[in-house]
Scaffold this motif. Sequence first.
Motif, PDB file in Angstrom:
ATOM      1  N   ALA A   1      38.784 -66.224  76.680  1.00 35.10           N
ATOM      2  CA  ALA A   1      38.111 -64.987  77.074  1.00 35.10           C
ATOM      3  C   ALA A   1      37.939 -64.091  75.864  1.00 35.10           C
ATOM      4  O   ALA A   1      38.835 -63.987  75.023  1.00 35.10           O
ATOM      5  CB  ALA A   1      38.934 -64.276  78.142  1.00 35.10           C
ATOM      6  N   THR A   2      36.796 -63.478  75.751  1.00 36.45           N
ATOM      7  CA  THR A   2      36.547 -62.549  74.650  1.00 36.45           C
ATOM      8  C   THR A   2      36.502 -61.133  75.209  1.00 36.45           C
ATOM      9  O   THR A   2      36.001 -60.890  76.301  1.00 36.45           O
ATOM     10  CB  THR A   2      35.212 -62.861  73.955  1.00 36.45           C
ATOM     11  N   THR A   3      37.063 -60.234  74.443  1.00 35.11           N
ATOM     12  CA  THR A   3      37.070 -58.838  74.861  1.00 35.11           C
ATOM     13  C   THR A   3      35.699 -58.223  74.613  1.00 35.11           C
ATOM     14  O   THR A   3      35.175 -58.301  73.504  1.00 35.11           O
ATOM     15  CB  THR A   3      38.122 -58.047  74.055  1.00 35.11           C
ATOM     16  N   PRO A   4      35.073 -57.659  75.632  1.00 34.56           N
ATOM     17  CA  PRO A   4      33.751 -57.045  75.429  1.00 34.56           C
ATOM     18  C   PRO A   4      33.867 -55.872  74.468  1.00 34.56           C
ATOM     19  O   PRO A   4      34.905 -55.212  74.397  1.00 34.56           O
ATOM     20  CB  PRO A   4      33.353 -56.590  76.830  1.00 34.56           C
ATOM     21  N   PRO A   5      32.814 -55.622  73.703  1.00 31.33           N
ATOM     22  CA  PRO A   5      32.875 -54.503  72.755  1.00 31.33           C
ATOM     23  C   PRO A   5      33.024 -53.173  73.483  1.00 31.33           C
ATOM     24  O   PRO A   5      32.544 -52.999  74.597  1.00 31.33           O
ATOM     25  CB  PRO A   5      31.528 -54.587  72.025  1.00 31.33           C
ATOM     26  N   LYS A   6      33.726 -52.265  72.820  1.00 34.18           N
ATOM     27  CA  LYS A   6      33.922 -50.925  73.376  1.00 34.18           C
ATOM     28  C   LYS A   6      32.575 -50.228  73.542  1.00 34.18           C
ATOM     29  O   LYS A   6      31.717 -50.291  72.666  1.00 34.18           O
ATOM     30  CB  LYS A   6      34.813 -50.096  72.444  1.00 34.18           C
ATOM     31  N   VAL A   7      32.384 -49.584  74.661  1.00 32.42           N
ATOM     32  CA  VAL A   7      31.197 -48.766  74.889  1.00 32.42           C
ATOM     33  C   VAL A   7      31.559 -47.329  74.524  1.00 32.42           C
ATOM     34  O   VAL A   7      32.364 -46.690  75.201  1.00 32.42           O
ATOM     35  CB  VAL A   7      30.714 -48.863  76.351  1.00 32.42           C
ATOM     36  N   TRP A   8      30.961 -46.844  73.451  1.00 35.35           N
ATOM     37  CA  TRP A   8      31.286 -45.516  72.945  1.00 35.35           C
ATOM     38  C   TRP A   8      30.542 -44.433  73.716  1.00 35.35           C
ATOM     39  O   TRP A   8      29.396 -44.610  74.118  1.00 35.35           O
ATOM     40  CB  TRP A   8      30.935 -45.422  71.462  1.00 35.35           C
ATOM     41  N   THR A   9      31.217 -43.312  73.887  1.00 33.71           N
ATOM     42  CA  THR A   9      30.624 -42.155  74.550  1.00 33.71           C
ATOM     43  C   THR A   9      30.515 -41.009  73.543  1.00 33.71           C
ATOM     44  O   THR A   9      31.097 -41.065  72.450  1.00 33.71           O
ATOM     45  CB  THR A   9      31.477 -41.699  75.741  1.00 33.71           C
TER      46      THR A   9
END
Length: 200
Positions: free
Chosen positions: A6-14
């Motif tokens: 499993a790969t960690t999805p990239p952080k979605v920045w706010t």
Amino acid sequence: MTTATATTPPKVWTVADLCALPNDGMERWIIRGQLREQPLAEWESFKNNQRTHRFLKPLGNLYVLLEKWGEFRTVVLGKAHCGKLGVHFPDRGTMIYADLVFVSNEIDADIEDRNSADFVGVPTLLVEILSPTDVVGLIHERIREYDAAGVPIVWLIDTHSQTLRINRPGQPVEMFNTSHRMPEHPAIPGFAPAVAELFE
């Protein structure tokens, strides 16, 4: 036999994430929820007065030209704002910092907390001053994002060559130098100063 990992999805920045980052000599913005950064140009850190003056003069001149243009309009279409302004395109998850924007009255009336974004929405005109630290690929990415967001006019000013590049969605890029006059755009009717006026 290969085992899938499993790969960690990239952080979605706010916008809040972006504003929480330290002031550490890096310029940062968000494109579609992804963080972008590059070293802050020396002139932007205001450590070198001569270079700062050369880079900021076109912005001051452009701001004055827009203000004078507005004074002779019977109907006020908007207002120019100068400085590193946060422009947030919430539908795209994008937050950038522009050197100058001209915004319609509708957007100008909706100024956000200056600790986050200054404007939420699409400005009529967005201006960037190119700096020596700008990465070409990141500039092109921002331009594509401005086009996709529907910004009618984007100006890139190069103070070194005293040239100006105009981007409009769906139109060929136009380049101008100090021998030219900028073309009038329907979004800012009657505003067509000579390029040389930016650098005088």
